[in-house]
Design an enzyme around this catalytic site. Structure first.
Site, PDB file in Angstrom:
ATOM      1  N   HIS A  99       0.817  -1.228   0.000  1.00 25.28           N
ATOM      2  CA  HIS A  99       0.000   0.000   0.000  1.00 25.28           C
ATOM      3  C   HIS A  99       0.845   1.271   0.000  1.00 25.28           C
ATOM      4  CE1 HIS A  99      -3.560  -2.373   0.384  1.00 25.28           C
ATOM      5  NE2 HIS A  99      -3.250  -2.831   1.581  1.00 25.28           N
TER       6      HIS A  99
ATOM      7  N   ASP B 105      -4.426 -12.898   3.544  1.00 26.90           N
ATOM      8  CA  ASP B 105      -5.703 -12.363   4.027  1.00 26.90           C
ATOM      9  C   ASP B 105      -6.875 -12.684   3.090  1.00 26.90           C
ATOM     10  OD1 ASP B 105      -4.366 -10.622   2.334  1.00 26.90           O
ATOM     11  OD2 ASP B 105      -4.588  -8.855   3.614  1.00 26.90           O
TER      12      ASP B 105
HETATM   13  C1  SP5 Z   1      -0.992  -5.076   3.958  1.00 28.51           C
HETATM   14  C2  SP5 Z   1      -2.455  -5.124   4.225  1.00 28.51           C
HETATM   15  O1  SP5 Z   1      -3.061  -6.188   4.113  1.00 28.51           O
HETATM   16  N1  SP5 Z   1      -3.049  -4.003   4.645  1.00 28.51           N
HETATM   17  C3  SP5 Z   1      -4.439  -3.968   4.901  1.00 28.51           C
HETATM   18  C4  SP5 Z   1      -4.887  -2.627   5.360  1.00 28.51           C
HETATM   19  C5  SP5 Z   1      -6.371  -2.584   5.478  1.00 28.51           C
HETATM   20  N2  SP5 Z   1      -6.801  -1.466   6.242  1.00 28.51           N
HETATM   21  C6  SP5 Z   1      -8.150  -1.084   6.064  1.00 28.51           C
HETATM   22  C7  SP5 Z   1      -9.070  -1.862   6.931  1.00 28.51           C
HETATM   23  C8  SP5 Z   1     -10.494  -1.515   6.670  1.00 28.51           C
HETATM   24  C9  SP5 Z   1     -11.319  -1.947   7.851  1.00 28.51           C
HETATM   25  N3  SP5 Z   1     -12.593  -2.432   7.456  1.00 28.51           N
HETATM   26  C10 SP5 Z   1     -12.750  -3.860   7.641  1.00 28.51           C
HETATM   27  C11 SP5 Z   1     -13.751  -4.171   8.680  1.00 28.51           C
HETATM   28  C12 SP5 Z   1     -13.698  -5.626   9.024  1.00 28.51           C
HETATM   29  N4  SP5 Z   1     -14.479  -5.897  10.187  1.00 28.51           N
HETATM   30 ZN    ZN Z   2      -4.045  -7.167   2.617  1.00 30.91          ZN
END
Ligand code: SP5
Ligand code: ZN
Length: 340
Positions: free
Chosen positions: A160, A283
């Site tokens: 990212h 993930d």
């Molecule tokens: C490297 C990587 O996998 N970074 C992921 C970053 C994601 N951040 C945003 C998360 C958004 C949260 N919404 C999800 C709710 C789930 N309950």
């Molecule tokens: Zn990710």
């Protein structure tokens, strides 16, 4: 036997909390993610560990990130050290007429943050450098041993992070520095199988015809990072058709994922890269707290084997994956398809 790369010190980057829609929740991108994977791969005798040293080569970093960003990040980390806490961005000097950049750590932090998901602590700069050095070491190992298929345990992750911004737990783009390291020897393809779109990697290589970027991910119409990763993004004017985004719906399962991957790999094959960098996120797994996909364990050796079938020298760069209990098995399942 897989050659595993890691640089000591990343564990000192350890934010405690993150924001989730106004809630404060435990920070998911924790040091034990790498501990779980490394310890399992060593215990099963699947891997051999190489510790890389700092400082890593800085030329690759300067090729990937702007000078302004590479100046700001250590300054913010230093300010965090003086404050003895993690700094979270809260003010974003977006580029508009009345947006002046205060020469304060929070000014720099907001200027270079895409979101609030990448807090900067006392050891964040050091840890991000360690991760980039790990990626470079693994890429160099691949150049010296073309039949090896090394695995860089990069933490914090990188995909990212763009030319001049941090985002989504990422600070420096490890896959991009690996690709840069390999680029001297011909075109490179980056295959991003993390659940999230690799917006930082796309940003960095948008106009670079020597790097092909393919990403499979939750559709940004519903999933982070939301503003990038759509199918109509195909590369800048200097590099048309060097980006292939494959947004996928919620509940995507193993069968549909593997079909989509096949299309991505066909395009990769047509591009005919000399080397491949895999942005490897776990993930996509059904039990991952961030995922809406429902891939089962059997998907992972099949993903690995599909990439292997291209028969092109490749390096693995760790990205996301937050289902701690499943991480050891996810990594070994992937490697079962990767080394055979
Ligand atoms: C490297 C990587 O996998 N970074 C992921 C970053 C994601 N951040 C945003 C998360 C958004 C949260 N919404 C999800 C709710 C789930 N309950
Ligand atoms: Zn990710």
């Amino acid at each position: 036997m897989i050659q595993l790369f890691e640089t000591p010190g990343h564990a000192h980057h350890r934010p405690e909390v993150e924001y989730d829609h106004g809630q404060i929740i435990p920070y998911r991108e924790s040091p034990n993610r790498m501990d779980l994977i490394r310890d399992h791969l060593l215990a099963t005798g699947m891997a051999e560990l190489h510790h890389t040293e700092l400082p890593g080569p800085t030329a690759a970093l300067s090729a990937i990130h702007t000078a302004e960003y590479l100046d700001a990040l250590p300054r913010i980390s230093k300010a965090a050290r003086e404050a003895n806490r993690y700094l979270y961005p809260y003010i974003f000097p977006v580029r508009q007429n009345m947006s002046r950049l205060p020469d304060l750590p929070f000014g720099l932090l907001g200027r270079h943050s895409l979101d609030v998901g990448s807090p900067v602590g006392p050891d964040t700069w050091h840890a991000a450098n360690a991760a980039a050095a790990t990626a470079i070491a693994a890429a160099q190992h691949l150049l010296e041993n073309p039949s090896s298929r090394p695995y860089a345990l990069c933490r914090p992750p990188g995909h990212h992070a763009g030319r001049d911004f941090m985002a989504g737990y990422c600070y420096l783009n490890n896959a991009a520095v690996a690709a840069h390291t390999l680029k001297d020897r011909g075109p490179v393809a980056i295959i991003d199988v993390d659940y999230h779109h690799g917006n930082g990697t796309q940003d960095i290589f948008w106009d670079d015809p020597e790097v092909f970027f393919v990403s499979l991910h939750g559709d940004p119409a519903f999933e982070y990072p939301n503003y990038a990763g759509f199918a109509d993004e195909t590369g800048g004017s200097s590099a048309p058709n060097t980006v292939l985004n494959v947004p996928l719906p919620q509940n995507t399962g193993t069968g549909n994922y593997l079909s989509a991957l096949d299309k991505g790999l066909e395009a990769t094959s047509r591009y005919a890269p000399a080397h491949i960098v895999v942005s490897l996120g776990f993930d996509t797994y059904q039990d991952d707290p961030l995922s809406t996909f429902s891939l089962d364990m059997d998907a992972y050796p099949r993903i690995a084997a599909a990439i292997n079938s291209l028969n092109i020298p490749a390096v693995l760069i760790q990205e996301g994956g937050y289902a701690s209990a499943a991480l050891p098995r996810l990594a070994s399942a992937f490697l079962e398809g990767w080394t055979t």
